[in-house]
Write an enzyme that holds these catalytic residues in place. Structure first.
Site, PDB file in Angstrom:
ATOM      1  CB  SER A  33      -0.914  -0.001   1.240  1.00  0.00           C
ATOM      2  OG  SER A  33      -1.575   1.230   1.395  1.00  0.00           O
ATOM      3  CE  LYS A  89      -1.732  -4.150   2.831  1.00  0.00           C
ATOM      4  NZ  LYS A  89      -2.013  -5.392   2.080  1.00  0.00           N
ATOM      5  CE1 TYR A 149      -4.243  -2.479   4.741  1.00  0.00           C
ATOM      6  CE2 TYR A 149      -3.697  -0.378   3.734  1.00  0.00           C
ATOM      7  CZ  TYR A 149      -4.062  -1.696   3.612  1.00  0.00           C
ATOM      8  OH  TYR A 149      -4.243  -2.249   2.368  1.00  0.00           O
TER       9      TYR A 149
END
Length: 324
Positions: A125, A153, A149
């Site tokens: 991402s 990643k 998040y």
């Protein structure tokens, strides 16, 4: 070939499933074309399908015995899409860590094999980047994630690189910007808050833009992502030059540009109200605005040509769905 898709019931997963079934084959470890004989879809919710090549495993990736079944199936290729996304990860970081990091470690253990390492394709991402950023962020820019998040990643990228170094898997990762256009129903994900503007604009419904008119974001269509994930899977390792991660080249577009593109494609004036969401703004402001890749051309990974193309693709999708 036996191909596994985790998170197959999601937005990208469904499009990737269709693209793989249409392609019918992938480049195998020997560098030749291998027919996709079975496609195992793993998720808690899966759409029905009549294709005889498709098998369903309806379960969470970190549910008991799920990965035991995957290990017994011995996939040749894995597209690992299962994840807890940005907003949900901020609300429940412990659950997100279990799915985004721990489950990946267990998946590598389940499918990894030094005698025949499977190709493992991973959508990373834009969220791995953050802090003070230049106008354009390339593949090798220093990572400073500002969300759970994004942190997960970044950890996953390192885990996959290490597993590849040990010869357990042949991993390749594609960092994604905002992926459009989620068909709905509406969710609270960052990408869907922006997708909603297109979704409502194309169908003539009023919508709320949660960001300022001049806020710029990098975007890509889900169709382009699906094709690029397949392209990355099939890429010759020599052309990757020892690099396992690259950015998905993206279009940079403002909220105002989005609305104007919808107007040009639909020949209407979208009914959009601006109502700033400070939490969403904080997340988006931490991301790159220009998302580029110097490695993409060598392996055939491409960007969309224009935002009008993205709107037109979604409009065509609606028409085909209505006619079916």
């Amino acid at each position: 070939m036996r191909v596994l898709i985790t998170g197959a019931g999601g937005f990208i997963g469904r499009t990737l499933t269709s693209a793989l079934l249409q392609a019918g084959a992938l480049t195998n470890a020997a560098g030749t074309s291998g027919t996709i004989e079975e496609l195992l879809l793993l998720d808690t919710h899966l759409p029905p399908t009549s294709d005889p090549r498709v098998r369903h495993l309806q379960a969470g990736i970190n549910a008991p015995d799920t990965l035991k079944q995957v290990a017994a199936w011995k996939p040749h290729s894995v597209f690992h899409l299962a994840a807890v996304l940005t907003s949900a990860a901020e609300q429940d970081p412990a659950r997100a860590l279990a799915v985004n990091v721990s489950a990946l470690a267990e998946l590598i253990d389940a499918v990894g094999a030094k005698d025949a390492p499977p190709r493992l394709i991973f959508p990373s991402s834009i969220a791995v980047f953050g802090g003070l950023l230049p106008d354009h962020v390339d593949d090798d820019h220093l990572q400073r994630p500002q969300t759970s998040y994004g942190t997960h990643k970044a950890i996953a990228e390192l885990m996959l690189a290490d597993a590849t170094r040990h010869g357990m898997v042949d991993a390749r990762a594609l960092r994604l910007p905002i992926v459009l256009v989620h068909p709905g129903p509406p969710t609270q994900s960052v990408s869907d808050r922006i997708a909603g503007i297109v979704r409502d604009g194309v169908t003539g419904k009023p919508s709320i833009c949660p960001l300022r008119a001049d806020t710029k974001v990098p975007v890509v269509s889900v169709e382009t992502v699906a094709q690029n994930l397949i392209t990355l899977h099939n890429a010759d390792p020599v052309k990757m030059r020892g690099k396992r991660v690259l950015n998905q080249p993206a279009l940079t577009i403002s909220m105002e540009d989005i609305i104007e593109s919808i107007a040009r494609v639909t020949n209407t004036t979208p009914n959009v109200t601006y109502a700033l969401d400070p939490d969403l703004k904080k997340i988006v402001d931490s991301w790159p605005k220009g998302f580029i890749s110097t490695r993409a051309p060598s392996v055939g990974v491409v960007a969309d040509k224009s935002f009008e193309d993205i709107v037109s693709q979604y409009r065509q999708h609606l028409a085909e769905k209505s006619a079916a």
